[in-house]
Design an enzyme around this catalytic site. Structure first.
Site, PDB file in Angstrom:
ATOM      1  CG  ASP A 430      -1.940   1.099   1.230  1.00 50.39           C
ATOM      2  OD1 ASP A 430      -1.739   2.093   0.509  1.00 50.39           O
ATOM      3  OD2 ASP A 430      -2.944   0.988   1.958  1.00 50.39           O
ATOM      4  CG  HIS A 431       3.173   4.060  -3.200  1.00 47.48           C
ATOM      5  ND1 HIS A 431       4.083   4.641  -2.337  1.00 47.48           N
ATOM      6  CD2 HIS A 431       3.768   4.095  -4.431  1.00 47.48           C
ATOM      7  CE1 HIS A 431       5.146   5.028  -3.013  1.00 47.48           C
ATOM      8  NE2 HIS A 431       4.983   4.701  -4.286  1.00 47.48           N
TER       9      HIS A 431
END
Length: 458
Positions: A430-431
């Site tokens: 999850d950036h």
């Protein structure tokens, strides 16, 4: 006083459960811990055990009923006791002679006066009330025996309409005011379907065609030969909802690494018999990889790999423990049982714990607690020859590790070409929480541990 038995909420997204079969009938004596019924949640069937002893006075919802979470499904009490119940059109369980039961209208939530008796509330409701400086004694509770839920506190403070993230996104894109949308979810929560329904209702109808005429002229769809339409199972619906939510919520990227499995294979061969003698179970590569992941996650520099976004993605919840989710594929779907406290386990303890939850998942006997609370997840498709894939994050985790197949591959070692067993690992991140460099550092450490695995035994 009669005790209310409610449909349990086994997950954040669970909205209703199906009663498969009552194991006790009206009039039966029930002891604490007895199995009352078998039920189906979003993803698995489970047995609901009695939390108190007494006589099963009344079954409100029978076999086959779909019941919203926290709704009363039965009453337990003393023999001869009468209860006020809400009438139900659900299928009846075979009647058993018992004491007469008084029927009354559905109870209306009533606020508890300040200074009164003990206020019944969930931990989440208490925390929210404390944060908002709200006196719980003034909040009407909609749960069993007036228990206050988090949603009751939100309603009391006059919060914005409750809606799923996807419903909010669609409403914002289409310029729809959520205040005007009627929510059909639990406690009036607005779902995607509710927003789409309002959007459709606002579409202009062609001048030459009235709505009634449009309905009348709509042709009946005929299926081509060889086509069958089936309904999605509750499990498939839950998977669909979860995957769409994860895909649309988290901006992700995937890192792919090759792992030389030579030393890990040698270690497994070495510990196979001792662990079998100690536990009666066979250690697998998933066990070894899972423990290696756990050890790597516990390093301080990788704390964001073991984290979750909370409070509308405004805060990061860091975990100083590892609850490892292990994806298990079933004939009709996918579940992710959780090994709780994996960071405290030795290799043999991890083997026992992982086999226990995986076996329960395969037999449909997982309890709600055994499917929730994961801080990181792994999914293994290597046994099917998968070379690489992009796993979807199991929300609210910040990452998931995909394990692909191990293939005999020519590699250059000290200037010479040699054949080595190479396994592919695919890490989806999850950036919003983790940047590429941090994900790469995690994979470098994990790769080093898997290629030099003796540390797993220390």
């Amino acid at each position: 006083m009669a005790i209310e038995i409610i449909m349990p909420k086994l997950g954040v997204d669970m909205q209703e459960g199906e009663i498969i079969e009552w194991k006790k009938q009206e009039g039966d004596v029930v002891n604490e811990g007895d199995v009352l019924l078998e039920m189906m949640s979003d993803k698995t069937s489970m047995e609901l055990e009695a939390e108190d002893s007494g006589v099963l006075l009344k079954i409100v919802h029978g076999n086959g009923a779909m019941v919203p979470v926290t709704e009363i499904i039965a009453y337990l009490g003393a023999e001869g006791e009468t209860v006020d119940v809400v009438t139900s059109s659900a299928p009846e369980v075979a009647p058993v002679e018992t004491a007469p039961v008084a029927v009354a209208a559905a109870p209306v939530p009533v606020a508890k006066p300040q200074g009164g008796g003990k206020v019944r509330a969930t931990p989440a409701a208490r925390k929210l009330a404390k944060d908002l400086e709200i006196d719980l004694g003034l909040v009407p509770g909609t749960g069993a025996n007036g228990r206050i839920h988090k949603s009751d506190v939100e309603d009391f403070k006059g919060a914005a309409p409750k809606a799923t993230p996807l419903a909010r996104r669609i409403a914002a894109d289409k310029g729809i005011n959520l205040e005007d949308v009627l929510g059909t979810g639990v406690n009036g929560k607005i779902l995607k379907e509710d927003v789409l329904a309002m959007l459709a209702a606002n579409q202009p109808v062609a001048a030459e065609q009235t709505p009634a005429k449009a309905v009348a002229e709509k042709p009946t769809k005929e299926l081509p030969e060889g086509v069958e339409i089936i309904k999605m199972s509750p499990m498939r619906k839950a998977i669909s909802k979860g995957m769409v939510n994860s895909y649309l919520t988290a901006p992700t990227f995937t890192l792919n690494y090759d792992i030389d499995m030579t030393n890990l294979m040698a270690l497994r061969k070495q510990v196979l018999e001792p662990i079998m003698n100690k536990t009666g179970l066979k250690v697998t590569f998933t066990d070894l990889i899972g423990l290696a992941v756990t050890r790597t996650l516990m390093k301080e520099e990788h704390r964001y790999m073991n984290a979750s976004l909370i409070n509308d993605a405004q805060e990061i919840e860091l975990h100083k423990f590892v609850n490892l989710g292990i994806a298990v594929g079933l004939d009709d779907g996918l579940v992710v049982p959780v090994v709780h406290g994996a960071d405290k386990m030795s290799l043999s303890e991890f083997v026992v714990a992982s086999k226990d939850v995986i076996k329960k998942a395969q037999s449909g006997k997982l309890k709600g607690a055994e499917m929730s609370g994961s801080t990181f997840s792994i999914t293994n498709l290597g046994m099917f020859g998968t070379k690489t894939f992009n796993p979807i994050i199991n929300q609210p985790n910040s990452a998931i590790l995909g394990v692909a197949s191990t293939v005999q591959t020519p590699v250059v070692i000290d200037g010479e070409i040699k054949i080595r067993p190479i396994m592919a690992l695919c890490l989806t991140i999850d950036h919003r929480i983790i940047d590429g460099m941090n994900g790469a550092k995690f994979m470098v450490d994990l790769k080093n541990l898997l290629e030099n695995p003796l540390e797993l035994l220390i």
